[in-house]
Design an enzyme around this catalytic site. Structure first.
Site: not given
Lengths: 338, 338, 338
Positions: C206, C247-249
């Protein structure tokens, strides 16, 4: 309950007039009325400011000692005679602003990178690991083990023969004897109280404590928030698994079991000997009796009487839930055969 | 499995007679029979005390090497000839008391605020951040990065090229190579085992370990508890997301995926290559085959064969679950049109 | 978005040819094409390597500036003219390998046990507790309180009047003013991105950040992962309870409420003023409008328009869900009376 000055430093005293100036509220009554502390409306003593929301209906009876209040316009009529008061557009928000002007949680004070405060009372028979930080006025009893990198806030009291796992933290908390916290447990953080304000959401400040009675066990990374004005209380020998959330003002009885991912919302009561399966959630203000069983994954929105067993979401008596599950399966497999 | 003395310090040896005195149980057989350790009944070797609950039925076959046991009155008849035994009102509780008299987890010993134990073996090619604490007899391999404020308990073994995120903690654990733990992960805490005792609930002590094989990744604030007598095992390349709970004695295969809030109860087995969606819960002792998919939010109470896909709570084959969901929606929207 | 070199150290530059050698992929086009960084395919600038999965269909339009790509055999036809590319059996895996050869997250660098990096900019009006670790190039604003044993990674920027609770950790993160993180919050860990590789599962690296705008509050032990290439963003005055997973994004709007155990999967969008009850889960890429309410325990798999209220799992409009719950209860209690 008065604000516990071991945990919250007093910043001074306000008057009805100065509090009005601070919040933009309209003062009614003696402008010199002193405001020395804050409280819930049913427990306030003279000088302790309480608030009523909305029309003030459906709330517990006002404390007879109450002498200063903040209300909205709709609740003017509910202010007892002789009580001075503020009229604010958002009574809870005004109360929050005044509370913050009166008290400051002590863990916001500088610790000057001294790991062990000279004013902490650490029994010579306690064992402290490397990296442990102990705040001013905290006390740790004989035989208690504090694992490395634990943070113990100012004023926290820990009894004898306790065990505090690595990296856990405690603030605004009183622990009995033989209390075990596993690694990463978070005791006494501010609760989740959100109030709409003029610019968007605001956090409500919390001035209560967490009380963990003798032989309580708290799992790894579990969180137990402190109360708003009152205390969050966990009764003797209650056992809480990892990754649970116990919100502000919850009261758990004795020998209660809370399995992993248990989520107990604000002001819930759970009676002695009740068992909550994994991932049980309980909505705020719900009352659960003694000896109740809640099946894993239950989502409970209603009160449950002593000795009952419930399951499902929304939770209902277990037989009803199982009947629904079985009936639905039967209908749809019949469908399939058509 | 013998108790691993890297993690548990021996406190001495008992006899059938002294163990009876300690617990109030009735001794039957040679009073001098030594009790040197504890074990599960199917794995006990001579001198390792095991227990049977209830009538002892439905439990795995007793180890042929077993020579000392604690049972309740109802299971007297199940004790093999030549085995000395104790008869206790609460066999598991008596077993716990004896276990605690035999062993003590090493992380309860004083660390005298020395951050890095002189007996730890730290490879010069490992990188340790500030505030890291490493216990006696621990080992850290070449190329492994330990982020600040991590706590590594006595005896913990970490392989090469690992990464341990900030503030994580490890006890009673053996890690392979290329193992990643994100911040706040809690490896090897005592599991959630609660036994009724004479005064209310008691914690069951845990004497097992956690084994994380090569290339395992564990998410932030995830908890993996150590086993009771045996080990909790996570197979090669298994990937676990944030905020998951892996209970005592769980065995996960290779390349298993566990998404956030996954909750895997005690003694569950999951086969290679299975995928668990977010917030999946699995009840204790359930066996999940290889290549199984469990839909997000599934609550699984039954065994699942290789290659199947299940969903819902209680979980069932995904087609059946989807059929139920669709049928129920159809019935109630028809209702609406009437 | 370019990779932020405050958080990720550059390890050098590759060419199409050297990247092919590293991954075993087939190079097509100018072998000297430089690869200087990585990006998502719709945002790539010259020299930034992107990838297409599968046949490359259903993905956002390619950035017009893109000049180097990795694709599978099936997507050769989608490579624009003039773009050099690699053909790999597993494009995402090849992209990951190249990304790791180009950048290294800075918190993997040795800190030599210096708690406060000399290159950190700490305002004299900030208060730091004992055991706090601050990485190179980090900055902490006036009036911000950092509680004991907090870990602040290299390059992290924290504004004024913030509060970071005990034992929390931050990496790859930019925080506005008046941001509160309670104890044990985990900001900016690598997200959960798992890719099948030749030997089993691989973690996807990431390279994004976490951005917390002014007046954001994050609960105890809550995790907010950094983005893959882009950022994870939490809007002004959004309030997140304990033990949540973002979570991511993910992009959360302003004044959003996320109650305890909220689980928001990758790339979800939530509009301003939406309220998520306890234990709400949202599947990845779902878009939730503004002013939406999701009932406690809802499991949402579909987009929701502005102002709607949904509940249940799978979630649906609240009236439909309540109708189903009531109808099912009625059917089965009628059954009982027969």
């Amino acid at each position: 309950m008065a604000v516990d000055t071991r945990f919250y430093a007093s910043l001074g005293v306000l008057t009805l007039e100065s509090a009005a100036a601070l919040t933009g509220a309209e003062p009614v009554g003696d402008p010199a009325t002193p405001i020395t502390a804050i409280a819930a409306a049913d427990q306030a003593k003279p000088g302790e400011l309480a608030f009523l929301e909305g029309e003030g209906a459906g709330q517990p009876a006002l404390s007879p000692d109450l002498n200063v209040l903040v209300v909205g316009d709709a609740a003017r009529g509910r202010v007892p005679e002789g009580v001075s008061y503020l009229v604010a557009r958002q009574p809870r928000l005004a109360h929050n602003i005044i509370a913050r002007a009166l008290f400051k949680p002590r863990h916001q004070q500088a610790q000057e990178r001294v790991a062990l405060s000279p004013s902490a009372e650490i029994h010579p028979g306690a064992e402290l690991g490397a990296g442990v930080v102990v705040g001013a006025g905290a006390a740790i009893g004989e035989g208690t083990v504090i694992c490395p990198n634990v943070v113990i806030g100012p004023g926290v009291q820990i009894g004898r023969n306790g065990f505090i796992g690595a990296g856990a933290s405690l603030h605004c908390a009183l622990l009995g004897d033989h209390v075990t916290l596993l690694a990463g447990a978070r005791i006494g953080e501010t609760g989740f109280g959100v109030t709409p304000g003029p610019n968007g959401l605001e956090d409500a400040p919390h001035f209560g404590r967490v009380i963990l009675q003798d032989h309580v066990t708290v799992g790894a990374n579990t969180c137990i928030d402190r109360g708003v004005f009152a205390d969050t209380i966990v009764g003797e020998r209650t056992k809480i698994d990892n990754l649970c959330q116990i919100a502000h003002n919850v009261v758990l009885g004795r020998s209660v079991i809370v399995a992993a991912f248990g989520g107990i919302s604000g002001s819930v009561r759970v009676g002695d000997g009740s068992m909550l399966g994994g991932r049980v959630g309980i909505a705020d203000h719900v009352k659960v009796g003694a000896g109740v069983s809640l099946a894993g994954s239950a989502g409970l929105f209603r009160d449950v009487a002593d000795g009952e067993t419930w399951g499902g979401t929304p939770a209902k008596p277990i037989r009803q839930w199982m009947r629904e599950v079985a009936w639905l399966a039967k209908q749809t497999s019949a469908k399939k055969r058509d």
